[in-house]
Motif scaffolding. Structure first.
Motif, mmCIF file in Angstrom:
data_model
loop_
_atom_site.group_PDB
_atom_site.id
_atom_site.type_symbol
_atom_site.label_atom_id
_atom_site.label_comp_id
_atom_site.label_asym_id
_atom_site.label_seq_id
_atom_site.Cartn_x
_atom_site.Cartn_y
_atom_site.Cartn_z
ATOM 1 N N LEU A 88 -6.236 29.678 -49.667
ATOM 2 C CA LEU A 88 -5.371 29.753 -50.765
ATOM 3 C C LEU A 88 -3.970 29.520 -50.546
ATOM 4 O O LEU A 88 -3.259 29.337 -51.661
ATOM 5 C CB LEU A 88 -5.516 31.311 -51.265
ATOM 6 C CG LEU A 88 -7.293 31.639 -51.955
ATOM 7 C CD1 LEU A 88 -7.184 33.238 -52.137
ATOM 8 C CD2 LEU A 88 -7.604 30.832 -52.690
ATOM 9 N N HIS A 89 -3.658 29.800 -49.396
ATOM 10 C CA HIS A 89 -2.059 29.855 -49.071
ATOM 11 C C HIS A 89 -1.734 28.175 -49.261
ATOM 12 O O HIS A 89 -0.745 27.664 -49.802
ATOM 13 C CB HIS A 89 -1.496 30.230 -47.846
ATOM 14 C CG HIS A 89 -0.202 29.998 -47.631
ATOM 15 N ND1 HIS A 89 0.756 30.825 -48.280
ATOM 16 C CD2 HIS A 89 0.242 29.101 -46.769
ATOM 17 C CE1 HIS A 89 2.007 30.468 -47.794
ATOM 18 N NE2 HIS A 89 1.681 29.504 -46.727
ATOM 19 N N LEU A 93 -1.133 22.137 -51.273
ATOM 20 C CA LEU A 93 -0.953 20.948 -50.539
ATOM 21 C C LEU A 93 -1.981 19.963 -50.813
ATOM 22 O O LEU A 93 -1.806 18.840 -50.974
ATOM 23 C CB LEU A 93 -0.891 21.228 -48.851
ATOM 24 C CG LEU A 93 -0.826 20.217 -47.808
ATOM 25 C CD1 LEU A 93 0.148 19.447 -47.924
ATOM 26 C CD2 LEU A 93 -1.244 20.563 -46.535
ATOM 27 N N VAL A 94 -3.156 20.550 -50.947
ATOM 28 C CA VAL A 94 -4.264 19.508 -51.338
ATOM 29 C C VAL A 94 -3.851 18.895 -52.605
ATOM 30 O O VAL A 94 -4.208 17.702 -52.811
ATOM 31 C CB VAL A 94 -5.760 20.316 -51.488
ATOM 32 C CG1 VAL A 94 -6.907 19.449 -51.599
ATOM 33 C CG2 VAL A 94 -5.804 20.959 -49.957
ATOM 34 N N ALA A 95 -3.819 19.812 -53.707
ATOM 35 C CA ALA A 95 -3.157 19.401 -54.923
ATOM 36 C C ALA A 95 -2.256 18.147 -55.033
ATOM 37 O O ALA A 95 -2.212 17.070 -55.453
ATOM 38 C CB ALA A 95 -3.074 20.114 -56.030
ATOM 39 N N PHE A 120 -12.449 19.948 -48.617
ATOM 40 C CA PHE A 120 -13.117 19.989 -47.367
ATOM 41 C C PHE A 120 -12.444 19.499 -46.118
ATOM 42 O O PHE A 120 -12.482 20.029 -44.945
ATOM 43 C CB PHE A 120 -14.201 18.809 -47.470
ATOM 44 C CG PHE A 120 -15.259 19.332 -48.528
ATOM 45 C CD1 PHE A 120 -16.384 20.310 -48.116
ATOM 46 C CD2 PHE A 120 -15.375 18.850 -49.764
ATOM 47 C CE1 PHE A 120 -17.206 20.731 -49.102
ATOM 48 C CE2 PHE A 120 -16.357 19.270 -50.703
ATOM 49 C CZ PHE A 120 -17.260 20.295 -50.188
ATOM 50 N N GLY A 121 -11.337 18.754 -46.224
ATOM 51 C CA GLY A 121 -10.473 18.155 -45.328
ATOM 52 C C GLY A 121 -9.565 19.487 -44.886
ATOM 53 O O GLY A 121 -9.221 19.475 -43.836
ATOM 54 N N LEU A 122 -9.075 20.168 -45.821
ATOM 55 C CA LEU A 122 -8.252 21.453 -45.454
ATOM 56 C C LEU A 122 -9.084 22.372 -44.786
ATOM 57 O O LEU A 122 -8.711 22.898 -43.572
ATOM 58 C CB LEU A 122 -7.712 22.083 -46.637
ATOM 59 C CG LEU A 122 -7.068 23.479 -46.800
ATOM 60 C CD1 LEU A 122 -5.756 23.063 -46.102
ATOM 61 C CD2 LEU A 122 -6.699 23.842 -47.927
ATOM 62 N N PHE A 137 1.545 22.770 -39.583
ATOM 63 C CA PHE A 137 0.387 22.609 -40.219
ATOM 64 C C PHE A 137 0.334 21.704 -41.189
ATOM 65 O O PHE A 137 -0.734 21.042 -41.657
ATOM 66 C CB PHE A 137 -0.348 24.087 -40.589
ATOM 67 C CG PHE A 137 -1.669 24.012 -41.163
ATOM 68 C CD1 PHE A 137 -2.840 23.755 -40.242
ATOM 69 C CD2 PHE A 137 -1.873 24.144 -42.434
ATOM 70 C CE1 PHE A 137 -4.143 23.733 -40.925
ATOM 71 C CE2 PHE A 137 -2.948 23.943 -43.097
ATOM 72 C CZ PHE A 137 -4.088 23.863 -42.335
ATOM 73 N N GLU A 138 1.240 21.679 -42.316
ATOM 74 C CA GLU A 138 1.252 20.980 -43.256
ATOM 75 C C GLU A 138 1.229 19.173 -42.997
ATOM 76 O O GLU A 138 0.426 18.453 -43.628
ATOM 77 C CB GLU A 138 2.628 21.194 -44.170
ATOM 78 C CG GLU A 138 2.592 22.330 -44.868
ATOM 79 C CD GLU A 138 3.009 23.550 -43.870
ATOM 80 O OE1 GLU A 138 3.477 23.173 -42.620
ATOM 81 O OE2 GLU A 138 3.227 24.774 -44.415
ATOM 82 N N THR A 139 1.818 19.113 -41.841
ATOM 83 C CA THR A 139 1.984 17.778 -41.502
ATOM 84 C C THR A 139 0.682 17.312 -41.041
ATOM 85 O O THR A 139 -0.166 16.254 -41.102
ATOM 86 C CB THR A 139 2.783 17.580 -40.259
ATOM 87 O OG1 THR A 139 4.225 17.756 -40.765
ATOM 88 C CG2 THR A 139 2.867 16.007 -39.733
ATOM 89 N N TYR A 140 -0.186 18.312 -40.073
ATOM 90 C CA TYR A 140 -1.345 17.912 -39.333
ATOM 91 C C TYR A 140 -2.538 17.915 -40.643
ATOM 92 O O TYR A 140 -3.175 17.066 -40.686
ATOM 93 C CB TYR A 140 -1.882 19.062 -38.555
ATOM 94 C CG TYR A 140 -3.265 19.223 -38.053
ATOM 95 C CD1 TYR A 140 -3.654 18.132 -37.120
ATOM 96 C CD2 TYR A 140 -4.112 19.945 -38.542
ATOM 97 C CE1 TYR A 140 -4.846 17.906 -36.756
ATOM 98 C CE2 TYR A 140 -5.651 19.792 -38.085
ATOM 99 C CZ TYR A 140 -5.858 18.916 -37.154
ATOM 100 O OH TYR A 140 -7.222 18.742 -36.882
ATOM 101 N N ALA A 141 -2.423 18.878 -41.710
ATOM 102 C CA ALA A 141 -3.449 19.043 -42.659
ATOM 103 C C ALA A 141 -3.122 17.946 -43.661
ATOM 104 O O ALA A 141 -4.387 17.486 -44.158
ATOM 105 C CB ALA A 141 -3.134 20.253 -43.269
ATOM 106 N N SER A 142 -2.120 17.350 -43.913
ATOM 107 C CA SER A 142 -2.033 16.280 -45.020
ATOM 108 C C SER A 142 -2.879 15.081 -44.470
ATOM 109 O O SER A 142 -3.453 14.464 -45.480
ATOM 110 C CB SER A 142 -0.559 15.781 -45.169
ATOM 111 O OG SER A 142 0.199 16.944 -45.621
ATOM 112 N N SER A 143 -2.806 14.587 -43.295
ATOM 113 C CA SER A 143 -3.554 13.353 -42.928
ATOM 114 C C SER A 143 -5.095 13.743 -43.095
ATOM 115 O O SER A 143 -5.807 12.908 -43.294
ATOM 116 C CB SER A 143 -3.233 13.086 -41.536
ATOM 117 O OG SER A 143 -3.391 13.915 -40.655
ATOM 118 N N ARG A 144 -5.477 15.042 -42.736
ATOM 119 C CA ARG A 144 -6.923 15.337 -42.676
ATOM 120 C C ARG A 144 -7.355 15.508 -44.176
ATOM 121 O O ARG A 144 -8.473 14.833 -44.622
ATOM 122 C CB ARG A 144 -7.123 16.758 -42.049
ATOM 123 C CG ARG A 144 -6.710 16.828 -40.578
ATOM 124 C CD ARG A 144 -7.460 15.777 -39.771
ATOM 125 N NE ARG A 144 -8.980 16.177 -39.619
ATOM 126 C CZ ARG A 144 -9.638 16.531 -38.709
ATOM 127 N NH1 ARG A 144 -8.898 16.625 -37.757
ATOM 128 N NH2 ARG A 144 -10.819 16.604 -38.786
#
Length: 316
Positions: A88-89, A93-95, A120-122, A137-144
């Motif tokens: 939820l936090h 970023l996904v949107a 699913f990537g998040l 984490f934002e940098t890592y999660a954006s690519s995923r």
């Protein structure tokens, strides 16, 4: 009275703000009302409010500390509740990533579908992220998240990737030539620019023609005074009649009937038996008592006369 006058300076100094002396106040020149208002407003504008900024910084720091504590707890026990808090936090970023990916996609792709693919990537990024490394984490999660969206789009796409790449190559060549020539390029020019033959270009265009799809419920036009029109409304109905074609057919039948009235009786019978009854020339010859070759000659002569009559009528 003298005691009251001797206590006045001390009382005045106590009433003034710290850092402002009574002597400086007494030496300040008088100002007009308009000048006083402008100077006061300028002074207030130059002095930034410290309290809201401190509150914002303190709130951001508290939020970072709180989410860091959640990360540490999740890496220790990995409960579903802690993972849900992290999801939820980082959901905004996904949107955001889905919006960036959707900018280069056709309008038939829904933004909600991209967000669901990115979730699913998040979740995968949350499972595999290591808080001990010096990476946000934002940098890592954006690519995923972006990778998960693209993988799912490729999985649901029924067009091969080779055809997609050919379509992009043709579009780039068309755009480059249009910018150079300031007009729409021809197939010969596009083929020369891509260093392929025209037959190969036509083959690519035939494959690319099946790439672009339009949703039937997609709104194609809308306005203040115009009702919204979907693609389904623009599809021609199978039973609908074209007024121009209907009028042309009626006129052709009328002219044909007039032309047939000028033929002989045996020619009329021959045309009716051939075109309406489906009889062969040999069968018609037996009915009329003549040879098949004679029926063929009569058919050729009748069609020539009818064609001449119809051509003359259209010329009029």
């Amino acid at each position: 009275m003298r005691d009251f006058e001797s206590k006045m300076p001390a009382a005045r100094s106590a009433a003034l703000p710290s850092g402002v002396s009574a002597s400086s106040t007494l030496r300040r020149p008088a100002r007009s009302g308009l000048l006083h208002a402008r100077l006061d407003s300028a002074a207030r504008a130059d002095t930034p409010p410290a309290a809201p900024m401190d509150v914002t910084v303190r709130r951001d720091g508290e939020a970072e500390a709180e989410i860091l504590a959640v990360w540490e707890q999740y890496k220790l026990c990995r409960t579903a509740a802690l993972r849900e808090r992290l999801i939820l936090h980082y959901a905004p970023l996904v949107a955001m990533v889905a919006s960036r990916v959707g900018m280069r996609l056709p309008s038939s792709v829904e933004h909600a579908d991209l967000v669901s693919y990115g979730m699913f990537g998040l979740i995968d990024a949350i499972e595999k992220f290591e808080i001990g490394r010096d990476v946000k984490f934002e940098t890592y999660a954006s690519s995923r998240v972006r990778g998960a969206i693209l993988d799912e789009l490729r999985a649901v796409d029924w067009i091969p990737r080779s055809v997609r790449s050919k379509a992009r190559a043709v579009d780039r060549a068309h755009a480059d030539l249009e910018g150079e020539l300031h007009r729409a390029p021809s197939n010969t020019e596009i083929a020369a620019h891509m260093e392929i033959t025209e037959s190969e270009l036509r083959g690519i265009q035939g494959q690319v023609a099946n790439v672009n799809l339009v949703a039937l419920d997609e709104v194609l036009g809308a306005g203040d005074r115009i009702e919204q029109v979907s693609a389904l409304d623009t599809v021609q109905q199978a039973r609908s009649h074209d007024p121009a074609r209907t009028f042309e057919a009626k006129e052709t039948k009328f002219l044909l009937s007039q032309a047939m009235e000028q033929l002989g009786e045996r020619e009329k019978i021959m045309l009716v038996l051939y075109y309406y009854e489906g009889m062969t020339l040999a069968e018609i010859g037996r009915v009329l008592g003549v040879t098949e070759s004679r029926i063929s000659q009569m058919h050729t002569a009748a069609m020539t006369r009818l064609r001449t009559k119809l051509t003359t009528s259209e010329g009029l």
